[in-house]
Design a protein around this motif. Structure first.
Motif, PDB file in Angstrom:
ATOM      1  N   THR A 114      23.037   7.039  40.589  1.00 52.19           N
ATOM      2  CA  THR A 114      21.693   6.501  40.794  1.00 52.19           C
ATOM      3  C   THR A 114      21.706   5.138  41.477  1.00 52.19           C
ATOM      4  O   THR A 114      20.648   4.575  41.743  1.00 52.19           O
ATOM      5  N   GLY A 115      22.892   4.597  41.728  1.00 49.50           N
ATOM      6  CA  GLY A 115      22.993   3.305  42.384  1.00 49.50           C
ATOM      7  C   GLY A 115      22.711   2.131  41.454  1.00 49.50           C
ATOM      8  O   GLY A 115      22.479   1.020  41.910  1.00 49.50           O
ATOM      9  N   GLU A 116      22.740   2.362  40.150  1.00 51.19           N
ATOM     10  CA  GLU A 116      22.438   1.311  39.175  1.00 51.19           C
ATOM     11  C   GLU A 116      23.684   0.599  38.662  1.00 51.19           C
ATOM     12  O   GLU A 116      23.573  -0.344  37.884  1.00 51.19           O
ATOM     13  N   LEU A 117      24.839   1.049  39.095  1.00 54.28           N
ATOM     14  CA  LEU A 117      26.087   0.485  38.613  1.00 54.28           C
ATOM     15  C   LEU A 117      26.230  -0.935  39.140  1.00 54.28           C
ATOM     16  O   LEU A 117      26.252  -1.168  40.337  1.00 54.28           O
ATOM     17  N   GLY A 118      26.290  -1.876  38.233  1.00 53.00           N
ATOM     18  CA  GLY A 118      26.436  -3.279  38.625  1.00 53.00           C
ATOM     19  C   GLY A 118      27.901  -3.667  38.630  1.00 53.00           C
ATOM     20  O   GLY A 118      28.773  -2.869  38.980  1.00 53.00           O
ATOM     21  N   ASP A 119      28.171  -4.880  38.210  1.00 52.45           N
ATOM     22  CA  ASP A 119      29.534  -5.386  38.096  1.00 52.45           C
ATOM     23  C   ASP A 119      30.340  -4.437  37.199  1.00 52.45           C
ATOM     24  O   ASP A 119      29.939  -4.155  36.066  1.00 52.45           O
ATOM     25  N   ALA A 120      31.468  -3.971  37.711  1.00 52.44           N
ATOM     26  CA  ALA A 120      32.246  -2.951  36.998  1.00 52.44           C
ATOM     27  C   ALA A 120      32.709  -3.423  35.624  1.00 52.44           C
ATOM     28  O   ALA A 120      32.615  -2.680  34.642  1.00 52.44           O
ATOM     29  N   GLY A 121      33.180  -4.639  35.528  1.00 50.83           N
ATOM     30  CA  GLY A 121      33.665  -5.152  34.246  1.00 50.83           C
ATOM     31  C   GLY A 121      32.558  -5.263  33.217  1.00 50.83           C
ATOM     32  O   GLY A 121      32.705  -4.827  32.073  1.00 50.83           O
ATOM     33  N   ASN A 173      23.333   8.896  26.843  1.00 54.28           N
ATOM     34  CA  ASN A 173      21.939   8.555  27.188  1.00 54.28           C
ATOM     35  C   ASN A 173      21.510   7.223  26.575  1.00 54.28           C
ATOM     36  O   ASN A 173      20.846   6.411  27.222  1.00 54.28           O
ATOM     37  N   ARG A 174      21.904   6.978  25.343  1.00 56.95           N
ATOM     38  CA  ARG A 174      21.539   5.708  24.700  1.00 56.95           C
ATOM     39  C   ARG A 174      22.290   4.537  25.317  1.00 56.95           C
ATOM     40  O   ARG A 174      21.752   3.441  25.424  1.00 56.95           O
ATOM     41  N   ALA A 175      23.518   4.771  25.731  1.00 57.49           N
ATOM     42  CA  ALA A 175      24.278   3.707  26.406  1.00 57.49           C
ATOM     43  C   ALA A 175      23.642   3.379  27.756  1.00 57.49           C
ATOM     44  O   ALA A 175      23.538   2.208  28.129  1.00 57.49           O
ATOM     45  N   ILE A 176      23.191   4.405  28.474  1.00 59.73           N
ATOM     46  CA  ILE A 176      22.511   4.192  29.755  1.00 59.73           C
ATOM     47  C   ILE A 176      21.233   3.393  29.537  1.00 59.73           C
ATOM     48  O   ILE A 176      20.963   2.419  30.248  1.00 59.73           O
ATOM     49  N   ALA A 177      20.440   3.789  28.558  1.00 54.99           N
ATOM     50  CA  ALA A 177      19.178   3.094  28.273  1.00 54.99           C
ATOM     51  C   ALA A 177      19.434   1.634  27.886  1.00 54.99           C
ATOM     52  O   ALA A 177      18.725   0.724  28.351  1.00 54.99           O
ATOM     53  N   ALA A 178      20.450   1.386  27.070  1.00 55.50           N
ATOM     54  CA  ALA A 178      20.781   0.008  26.674  1.00 55.50           C
ATOM     55  C   ALA A 178      21.221  -0.800  27.886  1.00 55.50           C
ATOM     56  O   ALA A 178      20.832  -1.963  28.046  1.00 55.50           O
ATOM     57  N   TYR A 179      21.998  -0.194  28.763  1.00 56.47           N
ATOM     58  CA  TYR A 179      22.448  -0.867  29.979  1.00 56.47           C
ATOM     59  C   TYR A 179      21.264  -1.199  30.882  1.00 56.47           C
ATOM     60  O   TYR A 179      21.171  -2.304  31.417  1.00 56.47           O
ATOM     61  N   GLN A 180      20.352  -0.241  31.047  1.00 58.05           N
ATOM     62  CA  GLN A 180      19.178  -0.467  31.890  1.00 58.05           C
ATOM     63  C   GLN A 180      18.294  -1.581  31.328  1.00 58.05           C
ATOM     64  O   GLN A 180      17.784  -2.403  32.076  1.00 58.05           O
ATOM     65  N   ARG A 181      18.119  -1.602  29.998  1.00 56.60           N
ATOM     66  CA  ARG A 181      17.346  -2.696  29.374  1.00 56.60           C
ATOM     67  C   ARG A 181      18.021  -4.032  29.630  1.00 56.60           C
ATOM     68  O   ARG A 181      17.363  -5.019  29.953  1.00 56.60           O
ATOM     69  N   TYR A 182      19.331  -4.066  29.492  1.00 60.07           N
ATOM     70  CA  TYR A 182      20.088  -5.288  29.721  1.00 60.07           C
ATOM     71  C   TYR A 182      19.930  -5.755  31.176  1.00 60.07           C
ATOM     72  O   TYR A 182      19.697  -6.929  31.436  1.00 60.07           O
ATOM     73  N   GLN A 183      20.059  -4.816  32.110  1.00 59.27           N
ATOM     74  CA  GLN A 183      19.929  -5.154  33.529  1.00 59.27           C
ATOM     75  C   GLN A 183      18.528  -5.692  33.836  1.00 59.27           C
ATOM     76  O   GLN A 183      18.394  -6.659  34.562  1.00 59.27           O
ATOM     77  N   THR A 184      17.514  -5.057  33.272  1.00 58.42           N
ATOM     78  CA  THR A 184      16.137  -5.484  33.506  1.00 58.42           C
ATOM     79  C   THR A 184      15.909  -6.877  32.944  1.00 58.42           C
ATOM     80  O   THR A 184      15.342  -7.738  33.605  1.00 58.42           O
ATOM     81  N   SER A 185      16.373  -7.122  31.738  1.00 59.50           N
ATOM     82  CA  SER A 185      16.175  -8.441  31.132  1.00 59.50           C
ATOM     83  C   SER A 185      17.024  -9.483  31.844  1.00 59.50           C
ATOM     84  O   SER A 185      16.592 -10.615  32.027  1.00 59.50           O
ATOM     85  N   GLY A 186      18.200  -9.128  32.284  1.00 60.43           N
ATOM     86  CA  GLY A 186      19.058 -10.058  33.020  1.00 60.43           C
ATOM     87  C   GLY A 186      18.486 -10.397  34.381  1.00 60.43           C
ATOM     88  O   GLY A 186      18.502 -11.548  34.809  1.00 60.43           O
TER      89      GLY A 186
END
Length: 91
Positions: A33-40, A66-79
């Motif tokens: 989906t192109g949402e992959l940010g910094d690999a580390g 799915n929950r890990a993806i959702a948590a990552y997306q929330r983190y990215q949005t807030s960041g």
């Protein structure tokens, strides 16, 4: 009875394998989906989220990923929101 025990033992997967497969599914999705940010940072966020859920008893790979993806997306949005605020205030 022996066949049933053998079948059940084949279904049992190690927790490390569960983490690995759930992580890989989440990683592949974010990459596609192109949402992959910094690999580390992405790796740490996904594995930390999945690990906590496994410790709480979750064993469903799809739910874990799915929950890990959702948590990552929330983190990215807030960041991203926080970094935008910081940029605007310095302008």
């Amino acid at each position: 009875l022996h066949a049933r025990i053998r079948f059940l033992s084949m279904m049992v997967i190690s927790l490390s394998q569960l983490l690995e497969e759930s992580f890989q599914r989440a990683w592949d999705y974010l990459e596609r989906t192109g949402e992959l940010g910094d690999a580390g940072a992405t790796s740490r966020r996904l594995s930390d989220t999945i690990e906590v859920m496994i410790r709480r008893g979750q064993r469903n790979r799809l739910a874990l990923s799915n929950r890990a993806i959702a948590a990552y997306q929330r983190y990215q949005t807030s960041g991203a929101a926080a970094s935008n605020r910081g940029t605007r205030s310095s302008a």
